[in-house]
Design an enzyme around this catalytic site. Sequence first.
Site, mmCIF file in Angstrom:
data_model
loop_
_atom_site.group_PDB
_atom_site.id
_atom_site.type_symbol
_atom_site.label_atom_id
_atom_site.label_comp_id
_atom_site.label_asym_id
_atom_site.label_seq_id
_atom_site.Cartn_x
_atom_site.Cartn_y
_atom_site.Cartn_z
ATOM 1 C CB SER A 131 10.895 2.719 7.792
ATOM 2 O OG SER A 131 9.750 2.039 7.382
ATOM 3 N NE ARG A 133 11.298 -5.379 12.189
ATOM 4 C CZ ARG A 133 11.630 -4.121 12.263
ATOM 5 N NH1 ARG A 133 11.966 -3.466 11.175
ATOM 6 N NH2 ARG A 133 11.656 -3.479 13.420
ATOM 7 C CE LYS A 161 10.352 5.448 14.044
ATOM 8 N NZ LYS A 161 9.159 4.853 13.462
ATOM 9 C CG HIS A 209 6.042 -1.679 6.542
ATOM 10 N ND1 HIS A 209 6.916 -0.674 6.207
ATOM 11 C CD2 HIS A 209 6.070 -1.772 7.890
ATOM 12 C CE1 HIS A 209 7.452 -0.162 7.309
ATOM 13 N NE2 HIS A 209 6.959 -0.820 8.351
HETATM 14 O O1 PNS Z 1 5.985 2.130 12.860
HETATM 15 P P1 PNS Z 1 6.047 2.534 14.308
HETATM 16 O O2 PNS Z 1 6.643 3.929 14.429
HETATM 17 O O3 PNS Z 1 6.737 1.519 15.167
HETATM 18 O O4 PNS Z 1 4.518 2.617 14.814
HETATM 19 C C1 PNS Z 1 4.217 3.015 16.126
HETATM 20 C C2 PNS Z 1 2.732 3.410 16.211
HETATM 21 C C3 PNS Z 1 2.416 4.492 15.198
HETATM 22 C C4 PNS Z 1 1.871 2.220 15.956
HETATM 23 C C5 PNS Z 1 2.481 3.935 17.667
HETATM 24 O O5 PNS Z 1 3.415 4.916 17.982
HETATM 25 C C6 PNS Z 1 1.071 4.505 17.840
HETATM 26 O O6 PNS Z 1 0.133 3.767 17.976
HETATM 27 N N1 PNS Z 1 0.950 5.865 17.774
HETATM 28 C C7 PNS Z 1 -0.331 6.537 17.898
HETATM 29 C C8 PNS Z 1 -0.465 7.242 19.256
HETATM 30 C C9 PNS Z 1 -0.847 6.232 20.326
HETATM 31 O O7 PNS Z 1 -1.913 5.671 20.332
HETATM 32 N N2 PNS Z 1 0.110 6.035 21.249
HETATM 33 C C10 PNS Z 1 -0.048 5.045 22.298
HETATM 34 C C11 PNS Z 1 0.399 3.679 21.780
HETATM 35 S S1 PNS Z 1 0.379 2.464 23.009
#
Ligand code: PNS
Length: 167
Positions: free
Chosen positions: A135, A97, A48, A22
């Site tokens: 993570s 990745r 998670k 990150h």
């Molecule tokens: O590190 P991650 O868990 O892969 O990140 C995912 C994240 C936080 C970027 C995604 O779940 C997100 O944007 N969450 C906020 C809620 C939202 O907007 N959901 C619709 C996404 S298309």
Amino acid sequence: MTRPKPTVALYPGSFDPITCGHEDIARRALSVADRLIIAVASTSTHVKSSVFDVPERVELIREVFAGEERIEVKSFEGLLVNFARQQGATLVVRGLRAVSDFEYELQMAQMNQELWPEIETIFLVPEARFSFISSSLVREVAKLGGDVASFVSPPVLERLSARLRRG
Ligand code: PNS
């Protein structure tokens, strides 16, 4: 002559905890944006079991990037696109990745584009030595007593070890 508006990018994620991968992506993002907001989501698309709560994750990321004036760390609730708009961010940065990341990332990028057409998602590639780090694997390896010192920064390692010692 009017100056061009600074480009603000948002790097969203769960960051539980922030890894060296990150960090690499965040530093790379500074070459395409003037300012970067690392945005810790309270709601992730992936469900998670967390080790750190959102305020702790924010605090840790701030420690990791202490002194880096172009990086801010915030948390957000609700939709990413709403937070991006509120923060004046026009770019969303995500790390890729491996090919296996691509499907999920493409789907999210297209959903976000549908929700707010002005947002652009850009994918950055970490250094190869960070490609296998996530993570969730860091949490698992640390919980099972493995050494994660080369996958996270010292403040993260310290807090992770203390948290897992306490159980
Ligand atoms: O590190 P991650 O868990 O892969 O990140 C995912 C994240 C936080 C970027 C995604 O779940 C997100 O944007 N969450 C906020 C809620 C939202 O907007 N959901 C619709 C996404 S298309």
